[in-house]
Design a protein around this motif. Structure first.
Motif, short mmCIF file in Angstrom:
data_model
loop_
_atom_site.label_atom_id
_atom_site.label_comp_id
_atom_site.label_asym_id
_atom_site.label_seq_id
_atom_site.Cartn_x
_atom_site.Cartn_y
_atom_site.Cartn_z
N LEU A 1 0.93 -1.28 0.08
CA LEU A 1 0.03 -0.05 -0.08
C LEU A 1 0.83 1.23 0.02
O LEU A 1 0.65 2.24 -0.97
N LYS A 2 1.90 1.28 0.92
CA LYS A 2 2.73 2.48 0.90
C LYS A 2 3.42 2.84 -0.40
O LYS A 2 3.34 3.93 -1.03
N GLU A 3 3.94 1.80 -0.95
CA GLU A 3 4.49 1.92 -2.34
C GLU A 3 3.65 2.41 -3.54
O GLU A 3 3.93 3.44 -4.19
N LYS A 4 2.48 1.62 -3.64
CA LYS A 4 1.63 1.88 -4.78
C LYS A 4 0.84 3.26 -4.33
O LYS A 4 0.53 4.16 -5.37
N LEU A 5 0.41 3.50 -3.12
CA LEU A 5 -0.71 4.70 -3.07
C LEU A 5 0.06 5.89 -2.31
O LEU A 5 -0.51 6.92 -2.63
N ILE A 6 0.96 5.66 -1.59
CA ILE A 6 1.59 6.89 -0.84
C ILE A 6 2.93 7.38 -1.59
O ILE A 6 2.83 8.58 -1.95
N ASP A 7 3.64 6.48 -1.91
CA ASP A 7 4.95 6.84 -2.55
C ASP A 7 4.50 7.43 -4.14
O ASP A 7 5.30 8.36 -4.60
N SER A 8 3.42 6.94 -4.78
CA SER A 8 2.84 7.56 -5.93
C SER A 8 2.15 8.55 -5.80
O SER A 8 1.91 9.47 -6.63
N GLY A 9 2.06 9.15 -4.62
CA GLY A 9 1.37 10.38 -4.29
C GLY A 9 0.05 10.46 -4.55
O GLY A 9 -0.67 11.69 -4.62
N TYR A 10 -0.58 9.23 -4.69
CA TYR A 10 -2.37 9.25 -4.60
C TYR A 10 -2.68 9.77 -3.45
O TYR A 10 -3.58 10.40 -3.38
N TYR A 11 -2.08 9.25 -2.29
CA TYR A 11 -2.51 9.81 -1.19
C TYR A 11 -1.32 10.18 -0.06
O TYR A 11 -0.26 9.66 -0.38
N THR A 12 -1.26 10.83 1.03
CA THR A 12 -0.46 11.11 2.01
C THR A 12 -0.73 10.01 3.38
O THR A 12 -1.65 9.37 3.27
N GLN A 13 0.53 9.77 3.68
CA GLN A 13 0.42 8.89 4.77
C GLN A 13 -0.56 9.29 5.98
O GLN A 13 -1.38 8.39 6.59
N ALA A 14 -0.62 10.39 6.11
CA ALA A 14 -1.58 11.20 7.00
C ALA A 14 -3.05 10.81 6.60
O ALA A 14 -4.02 10.63 7.49
N ASP A 15 -3.35 10.92 5.29
CA ASP A 15 -4.63 10.49 4.75
C ASP A 15 -4.85 9.12 5.05
O ASP A 15 -6.19 8.95 5.69
N VAL A 16 -4.13 8.27 4.64
CA VAL A 16 -4.41 7.00 4.93
C VAL A 16 -4.64 6.46 6.72
O VAL A 16 -5.40 5.99 6.97
#
Ligand code: BGC
Length: 393
Positions: A371-386
């Motif tokens: 999840l971190k690699e695909k959704l956060i590192d790609s800029g789709y979401y921030t860690q804070a959003d998740v």
């Protein structure tokens, strides 16, 4: 008037752009468009490319993201945009599209609520030579659908089926059978999307294509016996309807929650959250580690991304709305410039009248470990959003 077909339409739009003398920069121009009384909407707007963008609903965040991304992409290209959301209500969507045409739209991008309910609007668009792009969901039973941009919907279903098999310990992430696989039988239940959405059947068929061998050899059992699309479909993809169906299944088939249930095929994150609420309410879980059945999903909605991160929802299918929106903008630009948009599939999507040339994008399956690699590192979401389960503005 007899419609001129796709080439007639793109030629008309291109001529309109040339009149605005801005064809290569994306055909922007002055003039407010205004209502057209003629039968050639594309040609009667004084050089402005005005795109009506009809999205189904704002209740699921993916469509808000889609609508906003299409709008900003088109505006960056210099086009005028009329973006509308229809609250999952068919008459609202038909009225919105009628209004877009009346207001002088020269192109339409439509994510239909009911893929068969727009024939009158598409007939009018055809008569006015307004190109129509079906966005994510195919529009059926009408010849005036010029192009389809979507993800590979059958593969989405295959990915959901594979995610479930992986969650049950039967295969690796790619669907390869594991030597360590439990013999079963493992109980599962099936859910599908809205029967009026052309995609829903593709998702279900794709998933069943990989689940079927395990059902046939008895490793998996759908204990309720409800295995046909019609039995498991959830009208309008509604979370509450899915929750109620899961509650009913638990009562009728699983002793109210006292009997084993290993996994649930879910086609959409909203449905997944309804299913999970029902499961937790009946005493499963609260997390997968504590015995919550593996529940799949789709769209990587932020609330579900949090649940995956927290070990509650097993997986989701990430459809990057940024790339879908960008692809639609590419298609519109090609049409506005008088060229044929590039298709990568010209055989699969028969809408009942014709095969609609399509551009299909790839998807990714999201689990806790990527999840971190695909959704956060790609800029789709921030860690804070998740972490919060909501997107902060
Ligand atoms: C879309 C899915 C979405 C579903 C519910 C389908 O047409 O392809 O991405 O989960 O609608 O909104």
């Amino acid at each position: 008037m007899k419609t001129r077909g796709f080439f007639g339409k793109i030629a008309t739009v291109a001529a309109t752009c040339a009149a605005g003398a801005l064809a290569l920069s994306g055909c922007a121009g002055g003039g407010a468009g205004g209502a057209t009384g003629s039968d050639s909407g594309a040609a009667s707007n004084g050089g402005t490319v005005k795109v009506g963008v009809a999205m189904p609903t704002q209740t699921s965040e993916r469509w808000i993201a889609d609508g906003n991304a299409v709008k900003s992409g088109l505006e960056a290209a210099g086009y005028e945009v009329d973006l509308q959301f229809a609250n999952d209500d068919i008459p609202t969507q038909t009225q919105q599209i009628d209004q877009m045409i009346t207001n002088g739209a020269t192109m339409l991008v439509i994510a239909a609520i009911d893929g068969t309910a727009l024939s009158s609007q598409l007939d009018t668009a055809g008569a006015k030579n307004i190109p129509v792009i079906a966005y994510d969901r195919l529009i059926r039973d009408n010849e005036n659908v010029d192009f389809y941009v979507s993800f590979d919907n059958f593969k989405v279903g295959v990915a959901q089926g594979n995610a479930l098999l992986y969650g049950l310990g039967l295969t690796d992430k790619d669907g390869k059978k594991l030597d360590s696989a439990p013999k079963g039988p493992l109980n599962i239940e099936l859910f599908a999307g809205s029967p009026d959405d052309n995609n829903a059947k593709f998702f279900f068929d794709g998933a069943m294509s990989v689940l079927r061998p395990f059902l046939d050899d008895g490793t998996l059992v759908v204990k309720s016996g409800q295995t046909s699309f019609d039995q498991v479909a959830i009208l309008r993809w509604q979370q509450e309807v899915a929750q109620k169906r899961m509650e009913d299944l638990l009562t009728s088939t699983y002793g109210g929650g006292s009997e084993p249930l290993a996994g649930v095929l879910s086609p959409f994150d909203g449905i997944s959250r309804g299913i999970i609420t029902a499961l937790q309410g009946a005493g499963y879980g609260p997390t997968i580690k504590d015995g919550l059945p593996a529940v799949t999903g789709q769209d990587a909605e932020i609330a579900s991304a949090k649940m995956i991160n927290d070990g509650i929802q097993q997986s989701t299918i990430f459809k990057d709305t940024r790339t879908l929106a960008a692809q639609s903008v590419t298609v519109i630009k090609a049409m506005a410039e008088g060229s044929e948009p590039e298709a990568n599939d010209t055989t699969t999507y028969n809408n009942g009248v014709k095969v609609v040339p399509s551009y299909l994008l790839e998807v990714e399956t999201i689990y806790t470990d990527n999840l971190k690699e695909k959704l956060i590192d790609s800029g789709y979401y921030t860690q804070a959003d998740v972490d919060a389960g909501v997107v902060k503005k």
